[in-house]
Motif scaffolding. Structure first.
Motif, PDB file in Angstrom:
ATOM      1  N   GLY A   1       0.816  -1.203   0.000  1.00 31.98           N
ATOM      2  CA  GLY A   1       0.000   0.000   0.000  1.00 31.98           C
ATOM      3  C   GLY A   1       0.852   1.256   0.000  1.00 31.98           C
ATOM      4  N   ALA A   2       0.276   2.337  -0.517  1.00 31.31           N
ATOM      5  CA  ALA A   2       0.935   3.644  -0.533  1.00 31.31           C
ATOM      6  C   ALA A   2       0.286   4.523   0.519  1.00 31.31           C
ATOM      7  N   VAL A   3       1.101   5.050   1.446  1.00 31.19           N
ATOM      8  CA  VAL A   3       0.525   5.783   2.571  1.00 31.19           C
ATOM      9  C   VAL A   3       1.319   7.054   2.872  1.00 31.19           C
ATOM     10  N   ASN A   4       0.603   8.080   3.231  1.00 31.88           N
ATOM     11  CA  ASN A   4       1.149   9.345   3.720  1.00 31.88           C
ATOM     12  C   ASN A   4       2.109   9.052   4.886  1.00 31.88           C
ATOM     13  N   TYR A   5       3.341   9.522   4.797  1.00 33.43           N
ATOM     14  CA  TYR A   5       4.332   9.161   5.813  1.00 33.43           C
ATOM     15  C   TYR A   5       4.001   9.712   7.186  1.00 33.43           C
ATOM     16  N   LYS A   6       3.326  10.858   7.241  1.00 32.95           N
ATOM     17  CA  LYS A   6       2.954  11.447   8.524  1.00 32.95           C
ATOM     18  C   LYS A   6       1.897  10.599   9.228  1.00 32.95           C
ATOM     19  N   VAL A   7       0.918  10.118   8.456  1.00 30.24           N
ATOM     20  CA  VAL A   7      -0.117   9.269   9.049  1.00 30.24           C
ATOM     21  C   VAL A   7       0.504   7.968   9.555  1.00 30.24           C
ATOM     22  N   TRP A   8       1.412   7.397   8.756  1.00 25.33           N
ATOM     23  CA  TRP A   8       2.077   6.150   9.163  1.00 25.33           C
ATOM     24  C   TRP A   8       2.885   6.358  10.447  1.00 25.33           C
ATOM     25  N   GLU A   9       3.707   7.394  10.483  1.00 25.18           N
ATOM     26  CA  GLU A   9       4.569   7.598  11.640  1.00 25.18           C
ATOM     27  C   GLU A   9       3.766   7.898  12.904  1.00 25.18           C
ATOM     28  N   GLN A  10       2.662   8.640  12.755  1.00 29.49           N
ATOM     29  CA  GLN A  10       1.826   8.923  13.911  1.00 29.49           C
ATOM     30  C   GLN A  10       1.139   7.654  14.411  1.00 29.49           C
ATOM     31  N   ALA A  11       0.656   6.832  13.467  1.00 30.01           N
ATOM     32  CA  ALA A  11      -0.013   5.581  13.848  1.00 30.01           C
ATOM     33  C   ALA A  11       0.961   4.643  14.562  1.00 30.01           C
ATOM     34  N   VAL A  12       2.192   4.583  14.085  1.00 33.04           N
ATOM     35  CA  VAL A  12       3.207   3.751  14.736  1.00 33.04           C
ATOM     36  C   VAL A  12       3.511   4.292  16.132  1.00 33.04           C
ATOM     37  N   ALA A  13       3.688   5.601  16.244  1.00 32.43           N
ATOM     38  CA  ALA A  13       3.988   6.223  17.539  1.00 32.43           C
ATOM     39  C   ALA A  13       2.866   6.001  18.544  1.00 32.43           C
ATOM     40  N   ASP A  14       1.620   5.971  18.045  1.00 33.09           N
ATOM     41  CA  ASP A  14       0.456   5.786  18.918  1.00 33.09           C
ATOM     42  C   ASP A  14       0.173   4.317  19.211  1.00 33.09           C
ATOM     43  N   GLY A  15       0.982   3.418  18.660  1.00 33.76           N
ATOM     44  CA  GLY A  15       0.785   1.994  18.893  1.00 33.76           C
ATOM     45  C   GLY A  15      -0.405   1.410  18.170  1.00 33.76           C
ATOM     46  N   LYS A  16      -0.808   2.055  17.075  1.00 33.60           N
ATOM     47  CA  LYS A  16      -1.984   1.595  16.323  1.00 33.60           C
ATOM     48  C   LYS A  16      -1.630   0.690  15.149  1.00 33.60           C
ATOM     49  N   VAL A  17      -0.339   0.378  14.993  1.00 30.71           N
ATOM     50  CA  VAL A  17       0.116  -0.484  13.905  1.00 30.71           C
ATOM     51  C   VAL A  17       0.897  -1.647  14.489  1.00 30.71           C
ATOM     52  N   ASP A  18       0.594  -2.852  14.032  1.00 31.28           N
ATOM     53  CA  ASP A  18       1.370  -4.026  14.428  1.00 31.28           C
ATOM     54  C   ASP A  18       2.514  -4.172  13.433  1.00 31.28           C
TER      55      ASP A  18
END
Length: 283
Positions: free
Chosen positions: A187-204
């Motif tokens: 998938g292609a994703v906005n890097y800011k959304v990805w980094e925030q989701a990772v920081a918030d623990g919302k991504v495995d």
């Protein structure tokens, strides 16, 4: 008698102007609840700074954000690079006035499900990616569609001829969820959304990881209609711009997430307009 009547009319006109509402919208690039929290905070800040009522109008699609701007349902919008170009072409005189500190060099991440066995790569490899399933975000997204399509095409050829299936998730949050779940391998994703989701623990990150990133390109920004001063008074657009540039509330900036805002101009998005024209997304 005439003077009294004139004073009444002038008072009514003054009240009408002071009661004018500044309405703004934003492209729905991620989860709706996150957007509402972010932009309601922005509305409260701008209302206090500008002395007018400010209202956030949520929309369901990128096209709806552009349409609301064209139809003067909103006078201010938080656009991506492509949607901003589209809106300004429809509303002559409209201007990009502010962008995030990070937005002149924005990026898209290519993320992959763990089952692909892919490791982070400096350059895209057709041999490594061919035959996999792939999703963009929204069809109108700069970081979720336009720029990844451009760079994928430059490196691999037409994505539809490289991947076994190409889809559109609708927004960046859904892209992450769908790749993490294995509905798509890439998938292609906005890097800011990805980094925030990772920081918030919302991504495995045991199930999905970043494997590549695009070069930088201009993206998100605030755009105003050209008739803003006619509606709210001389100098209002400049005051609005200054309020955005001076925004330093950590809670608001963290919700974007951005370090702050800097000046922007229509010319900053000429590269986006050129790519969109090359790909046939604007004419």
């Amino acid at each position: 008698m005439f003077r009294a009547l004139l004073a009444t009319v002038l008072a009514a006109l003054t009240l009408s102007v002071s009661a004018e509402t500044l309405t703004f919208t934003a492209i729905p690039d991620q989860d709706e609840s996150q957007l509402r929290t972010r932009f309601e905070q922005v509305g409260q800040y701008l209302s206090a700074e500008l002395g007018v009522e400010v209202q956030y109008l949520p929309v369901k699609s990128y096209a709806a954000a552009v349409t609301a701007f064209r139809n003067n349902q909103v006078q201010l919008a938080w656009f991506g690079g492509l949607s901003g170009v589209q809106a300004r072409r429809l509303v002559p005189g409209s201007q990009a006035i502010a962008q995030g500190v990070e937005d002149p060099e924005f990026k898209t991440y290519l993320i992959a499900h763990h089952s692909t066995g892919l490791a982070p790569m400096a350059e895209l490899s057709r041999d490594a990616l061919a035959g996999m399933t792939f999703t963009y975000g929204s069809k109108g997204s700069t970081s979720g569609r336009l720029m990844p399509q451009y760079y994928l095409t430059q490196s691999l050829g037409e994505p539809e001829q490289v991947f076994s299936r190409v889809g559109f998730s609708g927004d960046h949050s859904r892209t992450i969820s769908q790749v993490e779940a294995g509905a798509y391998q890439l998938g292609a994703v906005n890097y800011k959304v990805w980094e925030q989701a990772v920081a918030d623990g919302k991504v495995d990150t045991d199930k999905v990881q970043k494997v590549w990133q695009t070069p930088g390109y201009p993206d998100y920004h605030w755009t105003v209609r050209g008739d803003l001063d006619q509606r709210f008074g001389d100098g209002f657009a400049k005051r609005l711009q200054q309020a955005l540039l001076e925004l330093d509330d950590p809670a608001i900036l963290g919700a974007f997430p951005r370090k702050g805002f800097i000046e922007a101009s229509n010319a900053d998005y000429a590269p986006v307009e050129q790519v969109a024209s090359e790909l046939g997304l604007i004419r």
